[in-house]
Design a protein around this motif. Structure first.
Motif, PDB file in Angstrom:
ATOM      1  N   GLN A 111       0.861  -1.189   0.000  1.00 47.28           N
ATOM      2  CA  GLN A 111       0.000   0.000   0.000  1.00 47.28           C
ATOM      3  C   GLN A 111       0.896   1.238   0.000  1.00 47.28           C
ATOM      4  O   GLN A 111       1.928   1.254   0.659  1.00 47.28           O
ATOM      5  N   ILE A 112       0.476   2.253  -0.722  1.00 47.19           N
ATOM      6  CA  ILE A 112       1.143   3.552  -0.651  1.00 47.19           C
ATOM      7  C   ILE A 112       0.102   4.537  -0.147  1.00 47.19           C
ATOM      8  O   ILE A 112      -0.857   4.874  -0.856  1.00 47.19           O
ATOM      9  N   ALA A 113       0.275   4.982   1.090  1.00 45.71           N
ATOM     10  CA  ALA A 113      -0.671   5.940   1.662  1.00 45.71           C
ATOM     11  C   ALA A 113      -0.293   7.338   1.168  1.00 45.71           C
ATOM     12  O   ALA A 113       0.845   7.766   1.323  1.00 45.71           O
ATOM     13  N   VAL A 114      -1.256   8.011   0.533  1.00 46.92           N
ATOM     14  CA  VAL A 114      -1.015   9.372   0.046  1.00 46.92           C
ATOM     15  C   VAL A 114      -2.005  10.340   0.717  1.00 46.92           C
ATOM     16  O   VAL A 114      -3.051   9.934   1.210  1.00 46.92           O
ATOM     17  N   ASN A 115      -1.645  11.618   0.685  1.00 47.50           N
ATOM     18  CA  ASN A 115      -2.349  12.606   1.503  1.00 47.50           C
ATOM     19  C   ASN A 115      -3.633  13.089   0.835  1.00 47.50           C
ATOM     20  O   ASN A 115      -3.720  14.216   0.350  1.00 47.50           O
ATOM     21  N   THR A 116      -4.633  12.229   0.837  1.00 54.24           N
ATOM     22  CA  THR A 116      -5.937  12.585   0.294  1.00 54.24           C
ATOM     23  C   THR A 116      -7.006  12.101   1.262  1.00 54.24           C
ATOM     24  O   THR A 116      -6.942  10.972   1.753  1.00 54.24           O
TER      25      THR A 116
ATOM     26  N   ASN B 205     -10.603  14.795   6.664  1.00 54.61           N
ATOM     27  CA  ASN B 205      -9.637  15.586   7.422  1.00 54.61           C
ATOM     28  C   ASN B 205      -8.779  16.414   6.484  1.00 54.61           C
ATOM     29  O   ASN B 205      -7.929  15.894   5.771  1.00 54.61           O
ATOM     30  N   VAL B 206      -8.992  17.709   6.500  1.00 53.35           N
ATOM     31  CA  VAL B 206      -8.245  18.597   5.602  1.00 53.35           C
ATOM     32  C   VAL B 206      -6.742  18.463   5.821  1.00 53.35           C
ATOM     33  O   VAL B 206      -5.958  18.622   4.890  1.00 53.35           O
ATOM     34  N   HIS B 207      -6.335  18.149   7.044  1.00 53.82           N
ATOM     35  CA  HIS B 207      -4.894  18.080   7.328  1.00 53.82           C
ATOM     36  C   HIS B 207      -4.264  16.808   6.764  1.00 53.82           C
ATOM     37  O   HIS B 207      -3.052  16.649   6.808  1.00 53.82           O
ATOM     38  N   ALA B 208      -5.099  15.907   6.267  1.00 58.12           N
ATOM     39  CA  ALA B 208      -4.600  14.713   5.585  1.00 58.12           C
ATOM     40  C   ALA B 208      -4.881  14.824   4.086  1.00 58.12           C
ATOM     41  O   ALA B 208      -4.844  13.847   3.363  1.00 58.12           O
TER      42      ALA B 208
ATOM     43  N   THR C 199      -2.931  17.696  -4.194  1.00 60.02           N
ATOM     44  CA  THR C 199      -3.886  18.335  -5.105  1.00 60.02           C
ATOM     45  C   THR C 199      -4.313  17.321  -6.175  1.00 60.02           C
ATOM     46  O   THR C 199      -3.667  16.296  -6.396  1.00 60.02           O
ATOM     47  N   HIS C 200      -5.413  17.673  -6.828  1.00 61.55           N
ATOM     48  CA  HIS C 200      -5.923  16.778  -7.864  1.00 61.55           C
ATOM     49  C   HIS C 200      -4.895  16.600  -8.988  1.00 61.55           C
ATOM     50  O   HIS C 200      -4.651  15.483  -9.451  1.00 61.55           O
TER      51      HIS C 200
ATOM     52  N   ALA D  64      -3.823   8.320   3.347  1.00 66.44           N
ATOM     53  CA  ALA D  64      -2.963   8.391   4.532  1.00 66.44           C
ATOM     54  C   ALA D  64      -3.698   8.983   5.731  1.00 66.44           C
ATOM     55  O   ALA D  64      -3.079   9.262   6.760  1.00 66.44           O
ATOM     56  N   GLU D  65      -5.002   9.164   5.602  1.00 63.80           N
ATOM     57  CA  GLU D  65      -5.734   9.802   6.705  1.00 63.80           C
ATOM     58  C   GLU D  65      -5.520   9.104   8.059  1.00 63.80           C
ATOM     59  O   GLU D  65      -5.252   9.781   9.053  1.00 63.80           O
TER      60      GLU D  65
END
Lengths: 396, 396
Positions: B104-109, B113-116, B120-121, B143-144
């Protein structure tokens, strides 16, 4: 008229010119992730709940925001309609878009310009879902052309602020050159500049850790690095990269000095040759800059001056736009490298502000990088301030 | 150990605990759009070119960044491997991910939670394209959970900073209560508090336009609004919402005072009843807060105290987490309204910091909102500071 009102009116004109029906800035909790377009739409304020800021080519200016933030936004006198909600923006947003019936909805997503790329992936997905079952879900386009034009074309107020930022930067440089003594560290010089910034009550154009960059001699790491404990010695080139922020607008300037050895009255010939090469690259680029010119062509002019003189090419773009941030996005004076995307293919426009900043290393002496800030008029590119034409000599 | 090193080590432990192979923060030009996760990974620094910050559950810490920024990142001693490039991150990123072979690759989307949600698109689309033809393009997850845990679980250093921010806030409140006189405007009071902030050299937990909120009497607009020209009168409730930032960590506190009329020695009974109702809602909520409790259940306890007393329910969540920003994201003490997404369904954890902030209007007098900051221990929720237990009486 406030600067925000001025820029929003300008945006409406740009929508007309570009024949784009609607520009939608869709955000939430902007203290966490802040869309750069907000600076122009609501100034420094933040929005907490899902919010939609809508401008149309027919002049509508509509904000859909949480009820608790209605009064604050209304008081700005930017949006003619301020619609509030308590629990969900979904219906209000959908109904408002349906009422306006746009053929295109420009949203803040862009591969090439980070400043047109404030829409997060999850917010993009939310928007698509809110518009599901309407024709509008398929009418999303990139707002990059709108934002590029709006950020790029500086109003007289914006130009005046940049000019003031540059003037203060030059004053700080002059005081710093008079302050420098052999044996001081790069950090000491940077701290002195920070203290002057406090006296002038100005902010940083980029984070203070790397601002100013101060590179003394051949062993100081050049790039986006902060000053180090390296000491200034005779025979060093000292290179500065420094930018301040005055009333939210930035300067970005590089300067170069040389510390004379005991028996020298001028810089060694190889240092002088390096300086002149960079100076020539800047001046030839500036002369070619005019509305309609392609950024990449300007970059090539400078790059060839450097490489034709036998120096390796600098591993970055010749220049970028300057505004509310040091790297203000849009058309770039840059090479066609993947990391720059399409931005070097764009055309220069009147009222844009650019840096010109080629550089090269002079072996055993240090790094020469000059950076001048110019603005585009109908006559071409003009310096905001007297450029550096000679290397500054420091007696130590 | 720096706070950044401490938080990055904590993140690796969280990846292990959550059985997530890799956390990838993918950014560019962070002076333009800043992923909130960067504060924990590189502090206040910015990254200019496409950059990938990778942490793995096996403890790898890798940064892939533009060559000109390598030295700066290396000096932080956070990443064991710092890989640099000049023209494009594509191959280096692809090869590094292939070498690590994550499931798994957790990405910040994140929708909730806006902080996670710093990705950007357009950057999400770039990443998908870079990974095209590898198995990894389909292994992106949110990655939330990683970010929620990391932001939420405050280390001792983080808790100490929040405590200090709260102490300074309380001192400023005490001085302000002594300063207030009948006839002053809300703006005058806010300016006085701003001056005290300068004396304490602290920043704003949210933008200064609305910080502090000062609401005097029944006609002052409550919500995320700045102070107005409304004058303080006898018989007014004065409500404050105020938060400062001390060494990057925030306080967020509401206080309430009453301006006595000429013949009064205490607040009118309806004002006292309103105050006690809010105070009771806070205390009953706090007592129910413990690790494992659901945020929504806590919100319901408070909301029912208010509505059972015959007041309308407040149109916002009871409380939010507090940290580097006032609204720090993750589990929320909130109602199940669409705008709050899934965050009210999450569980409270030890070392999290929350606000508790119910409110109600007392007709003809003004708004009563109290906000206390608490932290979760193995024993439950504890106040950082003595809560407000009685309405402050101002003689005018």
């Amino acid at each position: 008229m406030s600067l925000t009102q001025e820029k929003v009116n300008q945006a409406v004109e740009i929508l007309k010119e570009q024949k784009t029906d609607m520009w939608l800035t869709f955000v939430r909790e902007t203290s966490g992730v802040r869309d750069p377009a907000l600076d122009f739409l609501i100034g420094a304020a933040d929005l907490t709940w899902h919010s939609a800021l809508i401008l149309t080519s027919t002049g509508e200016k509509i904000a859909i925001i949480g009820n608790l933030e209605k009064d604050g936004i209304q008081r700005m006198n930017v949006f003619d309609e301020v619609l509030g909600y308590d629990k969900s923006i979904r219906n209000l947003l959908r109904d408002t878009i349906t009422r306006l019936n746009p053929q295109q909805i420009a949203v803040n997503t862009s591969r090439d310009n980070v400043h047109a790329d404030g829409l997060t992936h999850a917010m993009y997905e939310s928007l698509k879902e809110y518009l599901e079952g309407t024709p509008y879900a398929d009418r999303l386009v990139s707002a990059e052309p709108v934002i590029n034009a709006m950020r790029g074309r500086k109003t007289p107020v914006e130009q005046a602020r940049i000019r003031k930022a540059i003037e203060i930067t030059e004053e700080i440089f002059q005081k710093t050159f008079a302050f420098i003594k052999v044996g001081m560290t790069e950090i000491t010089v940077a701290n002195y500049m920070h203290n002057l910034m406090k006296e002038y009550s100005v902010g940083f154009a980029w984070p203070e850790e790397n601002n100013p960059a101060v590179n003394s001699g051949p062993n100081s790491p050049v790039g986006h690095n902060g000053p180090t404990e390296i000491k200034i010695e005779r025979g060093h080139i000292i290179h500065f990269d420094f930018g301040i922020k005055y009333e939210e607008y930035c300067s970005d300037i590089q300067r170069v000095a040389y510390v004379l050895r005991e028996n020298e009255t001028e810089a060694p010939i190889e240092v002088q040759r390096g300086f002149l090469t960079v100076r020539t690259a800047i001046e030839q680029s500036r002369k070619a800059m005019k509305a309609g010119a392609i950024g990449n062509h300007i970059d090539t002019i400078s790059r060839e001056v450097i490489t034709d003189s036998g120096y390796p090419e600098y591993p970055y773009a010749l220049g970028h736009q300057l505004g509310r941030v040091a790297h203000d996005g849009g058309a770039l004076l840059g090479p066609l490298w993947e990391k720059y995307g399409d931005s070097p293919n764009q055309k220069l426009e009147i009222d844009q502000v650019y840096t010109i900043e080629p550089g090269l290393a002079v072996p055993n002496y240090g790094y020469i990088g000059l950076e001048e800030d110019v603005f585009i008029t109908s006559k071409g590119a003009e310096y905001f301030f007297e450029p550096q034409k000679e290397i500054i000599l420091i007696k130590g």
